[in-house]
Design an enzyme around this catalytic site. Structure first.
Site, PDB file in Angstrom:
ATOM      1  N   ARG A 256     -15.343  -3.411 -11.306  1.00  0.00           N
ATOM      2  CA  ARG A 256     -14.805  -3.002 -10.007  1.00  0.00           C
ATOM      3  C   ARG A 256     -14.497  -4.211  -9.135  1.00  0.00           C
ATOM      4  O   ARG A 256     -13.521  -4.230  -8.390  1.00  0.00           O
ATOM      5  CB  ARG A 256     -15.802  -2.069  -9.300  1.00  0.00           C
TER       6      ARG A 256
ATOM      7  N   TYR B 202       7.144   8.460   3.854  1.00  0.00           N
ATOM      8  CA  TYR B 202       6.697   9.264   2.713  1.00  0.00           C
ATOM      9  C   TYR B 202       5.771  10.382   3.196  1.00  0.00           C
ATOM     10  O   TYR B 202       4.881  10.171   4.012  1.00  0.00           O
ATOM     11  CB  TYR B 202       5.981   8.346   1.713  1.00  0.00           C
TER      12      TYR B 202
ATOM     13  N   LYS C 210       6.323   3.848  -8.671  1.00  0.00           N
ATOM     14  CA  LYS C 210       7.764   4.057  -8.612  1.00  0.00           C
ATOM     15  C   LYS C 210       8.518   2.938  -9.343  1.00  0.00           C
ATOM     16  O   LYS C 210       8.306   2.723 -10.519  1.00  0.00           O
ATOM     17  CB  LYS C 210       8.191   4.188  -7.152  1.00  0.00           C
TER      18      LYS C 210
ATOM     19  N   ASP D 182       6.167  -0.767   3.998  1.00  0.00           N
ATOM     20  CA  ASP D 182       6.204  -0.104   2.694  1.00  0.00           C
ATOM     21  C   ASP D 182       7.557  -0.430   2.059  1.00  0.00           C
ATOM     22  O   ASP D 182       8.606   0.003   2.543  1.00  0.00           O
ATOM     23  CB  ASP D 182       6.035   1.407   2.876  1.00  0.00           C
TER      24      ASP D 182
END
Length: 386
Positions: free
Chosen positions: A52, A104, A203, A178
């Protein structure tokens, strides 16, 4: 190690990929699945201690992403919204965010339904007019969240001018952009003054519709230290396998984005001339109200095209054969969707109406199929919806 003076594809192929970092000199970075790493002595390790906290495969991807963004520090997360969650955790209770209103749908939902429970308020403004951003800033505003182009209406924000104006009011306000729709191939928000660039790597950056992942890149050392701490403390990290897949996909990003732009612009021009289309949104059409800004701020556009249909939207979408009716975007395959009841259904109805996200608004993610085949498919579906 590739330098930022080298070409985009050179960096995509070589940054972070040096075979000499591995004793076996593997040309393709290995997928390191181990969750824990041997230490030479208590608290003495060779860069990795627990999966992690850090992973060699993840580090390769983060290094490559940073190089493509002209950035110093890159961090990847288990989704784009995971990246957004970590970034907003830079704020404290009672802080305030100014956000663009056309963003979004998942980000809008997160801001309104989740951040509000942390007592962080968000003011949504039409960010295409910088005055609206500045008027939305309060004494407790600590972050401005922008998308350019916006989702799904493909409006633009002048990132450089907006950032300069924001910093004049308060230099400590964090400006987040973004950049999912354009990628670092077509636009570099950090070079335009943004503090953090955020991605849904799901994407275009991955581009194969088979991995969910997010990223945040910054040049600010202080923000990087805080984001790195939160990445570890919150545990919103992707798997090594997923990191290897995105790292692979970046090698063809330049070629893919060039073809996405070619196909997308051809389809936008076709739709603009069609009798059953009321209006087309594509920043590289001269008819776009911010066409000159698009040319100044970016070097191209992706395969995203939105348009208002005159006919029956349900019939149109059901008649498509090559375009798949599905959410998401940026893959090699072409997709079509109805934002009002799909990707942006979580946006309040009143806000959708104000923005113009109606049942006649179609959003296309134009893929890499042959241009003629895509246009023929749209043409037959348009004829079927009369």
């Amino acid at each position: 190690m590739a330098s930022n003076s080298e070409g985009f594809s050179t960096r995509a192929i070589h940054a972070g990929q040096d075979p000499l970092q591995w004793t076996h000199c593997s040309v393709i970075p290995p997928i390191v699945m181990s969750t824990t790493f041997r230490q030479d002595a208590p608290a003495e390790h060779r860069g990795f201690e627990y999966g992690r906290s850090g992973n060699p495969t993840r580090k390769v991807l983060e290094t490559c992403l940073s190089a493509l963004e002209d950035g110093k520090h890159g961090f990847v997360f288990s989704s784009g919204l995971g990246a957004s969650t970590v970034i907003t955790c830079l704020l404290d209770s009672e802080d305030h965010i100014v956000s663009g209103d056309d963003i979004y749908g998942g980000t809008n939902r997160y801001f309104q339904k989740c951040l509000s429970k942390q007592n962080i308020a968000v003011t949504f403004v039409d960010a295409t007019d910088i005055k609206n951003i500045l008027n939305g800033i309060n004494p407790n505003t600590k972050m401005v969240w922008l998308e350019s182009p916006t989702n799904p209406l493909l409006k633009l924000v002048d990132i450089k001018e907006a950032t300069e104006a924001i910093k004049k009011i308060n230099s400590s306000i964090i400006v987040v952009v973004d950049n999912t729709f354009l990628t670092s191939y077509f636009q570099l928000p950090l070079n335009l003054g943004a503090d953090i660039v955020v991605y849904s790597l799901t994407k275009y950056m991955n581009g194969h519709s088979d991995i969910i992942m997010g990223a945040a890149i910054t040049n600010n050392d202080d923000l990087a230290a805080k984001i790195g701490f939160l990445q570890n403390a919150m545990g919103i990290v992707p798997s090594p396998f997923d990191c290897a897949m995105v790292n692979r996909s970046l090698k063809t990003l330049e070629l893919r984005m060039q073809q996405h732009m070619k196909n997308g612009l051809a389809i936008a021009k076709f739709l603009e001339k069609h009798a059953l289309v009321e209006k087309v949104m594509h920043p590289y059409l001269p008819s776009h109200p911010q066409y000159k800004l698009a040319l100044k701020q970016s070097s191209g556009h992706s395969g995203m095209v939105s348009f208002y249909l005159k006919g029956d939207s349900q019939k149109f979408l059901k008649s498509l054969k090559l375009f798949t009716l599905a959410e998401s975007l940026g893959g090699y395959e072409s997709l079509a969707e109805l934002p009002s009841i799909m990707t942006h259904a979580s946006v309040p109805e009143e806000a959708r109406e104000k923005l113009g996200i109606t049942n006649q608004l179609i959003r296309l993610s134009v893929g890499l199929e042959s241009e003629k085949d895509l246009i023929d498919d749209l043409d037959q579906a348009l004829k079927a919806c009369q």
